[in-house]
Design an enzyme around this catalytic site. Structure first.
Site, PDB file in Angstrom:
ATOM      1  N   ARG A 134       0.329  14.607  13.304  1.00  0.00           N
ATOM      2  CA  ARG A 134       0.763  14.410  11.928  1.00  0.00           C
ATOM      3  C   ARG A 134       0.687  15.665  11.041  1.00  0.00           C
ATOM      4  NH1 ARG A 134      -1.395   8.721   9.779  1.00  0.00           N
ATOM      5  NH2 ARG A 134       0.472   8.873   8.503  1.00  0.00           N
ATOM      6  N   CYS A 170      -4.950  12.706  13.410  1.00  0.00           N
ATOM      7  CA  CYS A 170      -5.638  11.421  13.238  1.00  0.00           C
ATOM      8  C   CYS A 170      -5.433  10.588  14.490  1.00  0.00           C
ATOM      9  CB  CYS A 170      -5.197  10.707  11.971  1.00  0.00           C
ATOM     10  SG  CYS A 170      -3.684   9.806  12.129  1.00  0.00           S
ATOM     11  N   ASP A 184       4.897   0.732  12.205  1.00  0.00           N
ATOM     12  CA  ASP A 184       3.738  -0.002  11.683  1.00  0.00           C
ATOM     13  C   ASP A 184       3.684  -1.458  12.156  1.00  0.00           C
ATOM     14  OD1 ASP A 184       2.935   2.279  10.393  1.00  0.00           O
ATOM     15  OD2 ASP A 184       3.690   1.693   8.425  1.00  0.00           O
ATOM     16  N   LYS A 187       0.829  -1.217   0.000  1.00  0.00           N
ATOM     17  CA  LYS A 187       0.000   0.000   0.000  1.00  0.00           C
ATOM     18  C   LYS A 187       0.857   1.257   0.000  1.00  0.00           C
ATOM     19  CE  LYS A 187      -1.696   1.436   4.138  1.00  0.00           C
ATOM     20  NZ  LYS A 187      -1.316   2.808   4.517  1.00  0.00           N
ATOM     21  N   ASN A 188       1.846   1.305   0.895  1.00  0.00           N
ATOM     22  CA  ASN A 188       2.595   2.552   1.053  1.00  0.00           C
ATOM     23  C   ASN A 188       3.615   2.791  -0.058  1.00  0.00           C
ATOM     24  OD1 ASN A 188       1.058   3.088   3.249  1.00  0.00           O
ATOM     25  ND2 ASN A 188       2.631   2.603   4.781  1.00  0.00           N
ATOM     26  N   ARG A 200      -8.533  -0.793   4.857  1.00  0.00           N
ATOM     27  CA  ARG A 200      -7.723   0.244   4.209  1.00  0.00           C
ATOM     28  C   ARG A 200      -6.349  -0.299   3.824  1.00  0.00           C
ATOM     29  NH1 ARG A 200      -7.347   5.650   7.464  1.00  0.00           N
ATOM     30  NH2 ARG A 200      -6.052   5.986   5.638  1.00  0.00           N
TER      31      ARG A 200
HETATM   32  N1  EPU Z   1       6.026  14.919  10.832  1.00  0.00           N
HETATM   33  C1  EPU Z   1       6.043  16.269  11.122  1.00  0.00           C
HETATM   34  N2  EPU Z   1       5.924  17.129  10.071  1.00  0.00           N
HETATM   35  C2  EPU Z   1       5.793  16.723   8.786  1.00  0.00           C
HETATM   36  C3  EPU Z   1       5.780  15.343   8.504  1.00  0.00           C
HETATM   37  C4  EPU Z   1       5.908  14.456   9.561  1.00  0.00           C
HETATM   38  O1  EPU Z   1       6.169  16.678  12.277  1.00  0.00           O
HETATM   39  O2  EPU Z   1       5.689  17.570   7.881  1.00  0.00           O
HETATM   40  C5  EPU Z   1       6.154  13.945  11.935  1.00  0.00           C
HETATM   41  C6  EPU Z   1       4.895  13.091  12.090  1.00  0.00           C
HETATM   42  O3  EPU Z   1       3.907  13.738  12.863  1.00  0.00           O
HETATM   43  C7  EPU Z   1       5.445  11.843  12.736  1.00  0.00           C
HETATM   44  C8  EPU Z   1       6.839  11.711  12.106  1.00  0.00           C
HETATM   45  O4  EPU Z   1       7.166  13.016  11.600  1.00  0.00           O
HETATM   46  O5  EPU Z   1       5.558  12.032  14.114  1.00  0.00           O
HETATM   47  C9  EPU Z   1       6.944  10.707  10.961  1.00  0.00           C
HETATM   48  O6  EPU Z   1       5.875  10.901  10.060  1.00  0.00           O
HETATM   49  P1  EPU Z   1       5.974  10.559   8.504  1.00  0.00           P
HETATM   50  O7  EPU Z   1       5.776  11.804   7.736  1.00  0.00           O
HETATM   51  O8  EPU Z   1       7.187   9.752   8.227  1.00  0.00           O
HETATM   52  O9  EPU Z   1       4.682   9.638   8.318  1.00  0.00           O
HETATM   53  P2  EPU Z   1       3.798   9.587   7.016  1.00  0.00           P
HETATM   54  O10 EPU Z   1       4.642   9.834   5.836  1.00  0.00           O
HETATM   55  O11 EPU Z   1       2.583  10.419   7.206  1.00  0.00           O
HETATM   56  C10 EPU Z   1       4.135   7.052   6.460  1.00  0.00           C
HETATM   57  C11 EPU Z   1       3.256   5.868   6.294  1.00  0.00           C
HETATM   58  C12 EPU Z   1       2.725   5.449   7.655  1.00  0.00           C
HETATM   59  C13 EPU Z   1       3.911   5.102   8.542  1.00  0.00           C
HETATM   60  C14 EPU Z   1       4.849   6.313   8.635  1.00  0.00           C
HETATM   61  C15 EPU Z   1       6.105   6.031   9.428  1.00  0.00           C
HETATM   62  C16 EPU Z   1       2.370   6.163   4.073  1.00  0.00           C
HETATM   63  C17 EPU Z   1       1.215   6.469   3.204  1.00  0.00           C
HETATM   64  N3  EPU Z   1       2.164   6.209   5.396  1.00  0.00           N
HETATM   65  O12 EPU Z   1       3.329   8.080   7.035  1.00  0.00           O
HETATM   66  O13 EPU Z   1       1.947   4.283   7.458  1.00  0.00           O
HETATM   67  O14 EPU Z   1       3.469   4.776   9.833  1.00  0.00           O
HETATM   68  O15 EPU Z   1       5.232   6.731   7.307  1.00  0.00           O
HETATM   69  O16 EPU Z   1       6.799   4.961   8.887  1.00  0.00           O
HETATM   70  O17 EPU Z   1       3.445   5.854   3.585  1.00  0.00           O
HETATM   71  C18 EPU Z   1       0.278   2.724   7.980  1.00  0.00           C
HETATM   72  O18 EPU Z   1       0.508   2.167   6.892  1.00  0.00           O
HETATM   73  O19 EPU Z   1      -0.442   2.201   8.871  1.00  0.00           O
HETATM   74  C19 EPU Z   1       0.852   4.033   8.254  1.00  0.00           C
HETATM   75  C20 EPU Z   1       0.384   4.854   9.196  1.00  0.00           C
END
Ligand code: EPU
Length: 419
Positions: free
Chosen positions: A122, A117, A306, A22-23, A398
């Site tokens: 996030r 969320c 995850d 998915k990711n 999802r």
């Molecule tokens: N963060 C910030 N500012 C930003 C972006 C992130 O403060 O602009 C913080 C977030 O709040 C969090 C940390 O940085 O505390 C890491 O967040 P990240 O941006 O890496 O998460 P994401 O890109 O939103 C993806 C996966 C998640 C997975 C995380 C961490 C996708 C679509 N989602 O989320 O997957 O947990 O990376 O590996 O790729 C899941 O599949 O269940 C899922 C939640």
């Protein structure tokens, strides 16, 4: 609302094949916006999040076709709209992935600002700061991000914190920017490499994906490609964990073990025996109770957040006490309260869970709060005495393709109850 009824106690045995990740798939679908030609995606998982991403692209004017081999052809070369509306963004935060491609290709984007969320606040400030450094004008108005730039310029961007979708968004944007961008403190998850590989196959010039520094030389345009989505490492890890809690003996096919090294190390720590080929992982758990393992989640190559909820269940039925530290998201212990209702003994203080293993847990009616929390409740149901009913399973749909079908094939007893 549909529910899952799980009759616990069966050991899992046999073979299961992973679906596409998915990711990895979500940013790949978004990346078609950058391209002037058709893109064919193979091995896309059939999941609600993928449907939502297609709905989003469709609402902007992409043409999406499914052929008899279940391959998707996506043509996003002439979008009529550049807006990701709140109705879609609120159901899937990964909608933010269209921001970088839209600004890079169409010079503008209007994306509903994702709210908090179940697992944390996030924010998307790292995405926005990076786009500003590339010359985009960003205005937050009426709950929307309005971004514009005549032509993005390359930049040297150091991310303040490691972000997976942030790295993907900016890597995509930089493929069509003027000049050579250097991104540092980037995410190194396998899905970043997958996306880079796909963009390279479209003609992008990207080096270093999977390391701390990614260099992207902007090109004028990107061409069509055909790309096969690699297997979902978190789905694989979830099935391995399911075997570990049911004294199981299974082989997960289609997965490259290099993508799950930290998870595999911890599974070995539970006393399970693991074997590998280049694209399969086998696990055999003979112990009545797993040994407890301490976990600290962190960006790849460390232990994935995850997989934290699934390991909470392994530790909950282990023969000792363990600690889990969640360092990626500030609120990712929602499953613990539900697990305690099934007889687990887990205490949470801030980002630290202390887990005292118990001899047995029992079925209960429990509620899923997010995708990986749902997976942990199913795992708990599989090893609990009696019946467990997991409510709000739209979360699981999802991110796990046909989960009850795959687990039942391994010997589980799970029935989907209609709403
Ligand atoms: N963060 C910030 N500012 C930003 C972006 C992130 O403060 O602009 C913080 C977030 O709040 C969090 C940390 O940085 O505390 C890491 O967040 P990240 O941006 O890496 O998460 P994401 O890109 O939103 C993806 C996966 C998640 C997975 C995380 C961490 C996708 C679509 N989602 O989320 O997957 O947990 O990376 O590996 O790729 C899941 O599949 O269940 C899922 C939640």
């Amino acid at each position: 609302m549909e529910k899952l009824l799980i009759k616990g106690g069966n050991s899992l045995t046999g073979n299961v094949t992973c679906s596409g990740a998915k990711n990895a798939a979500l940013p790949m679908i978004a990346s078609t916006i950058l391209c002037d030609e058709k893109v064919v995606l193979k091995n896309l998982p059939y999941l609600q999040d993928i449907t939502t991403m297609f709905e989003l692209l469709g609402s902007m004017g992409s043409e999406i076709m499914l052929d008899e081999n279940m391959n998707f052809t996506i043509c996003s070369d002439n979008l009529s709209d550049i807006e990701a509306r709140y109705e879609l963004v609120k159901t899937m935060r990964a909608s933010i992935l269209v921001l970088g491609p839209l600004v890079a290709k169409y010079g503008k984007a209007r994306i509903a600002l994702p709210g908090g969320c179940a697992i944390g606040s996030r924010p998307v400030n790292y995405h926005l700061d990076a786009l500003k450094q590339m010359g985009a004008k960003i205005v937050l108005k009426n709950g929307y991000i309005e971004a514009s730039a005549k032509k993005l310029s390359a930049a040297n961007i150091r991310f303040e914190g490691v972000t997976v979708t942030g790295t993907e968004n900016i890597m995509m944007a930089a493929t069509l920017a003027k000049g050579t961008s250097v991104l540092t403190n980037v995410a190194k998850e396998p899905e970043i490499i997958d996306l880079a590989d796909m963009l390279i196959s479209m003609g992008a010039k990207i080096h270093g994906a999977g390391s701390d520094e990614i260099t992207i030389e902007g090109v004028k345009n990107l061409k069509g490609t055909e790309f096969y989505i690699p297997a979902d490492r978190i789905e694989a890890g979830t099935y391995l964990a399911a075997a570990a809690v049911t004294k199981g003996d299974i082989t997960v096919n289609g997965i490259n073990p290099d993508r799950l090294m930290k998870v595999i190390d911890k599974l070995k720590g539970t006393g399970a025996k693991l074997d590998f080929t280049e694209n399969s992982i086998s696990i055999s758990m003979k112990r009545d109770h797993p040994k407890p393992v301490d976990i600290t989640t962190a960006p790849f190559p460390e232990f994935p957040t995850d997989m934290q909820a699934q390991f909470s269940v392994i530790n909950a039925i282990s023969d000792g006490t363990s600690n889990i530290y969640e360092t990626v998201f500030e609120n990712r212990f929602m499953h613990i309260l539900e697990l305690n209702r099934m007889g687990c003994d887990i205490n949470v203080q801030g980002n630290h869970a202390t887990i005292k293993g118990v001899k047995s847990i029992y079925g209960a009616e429990v509620m899923a709060t997010d995708l990986r929390a749902s997976a942990s409740l199913i795992l708990a149901g599989l090893c609990a005495k009696g019946e467990t009913v997991v409510d709000r399973i739209y979360h699981i749909d999802r991110g796990y393709e046909r989960i009850e079908e795959k687990l039942n094939y391994l010997g589980a007893n799970i029935i989907r109850l209609p709403s």
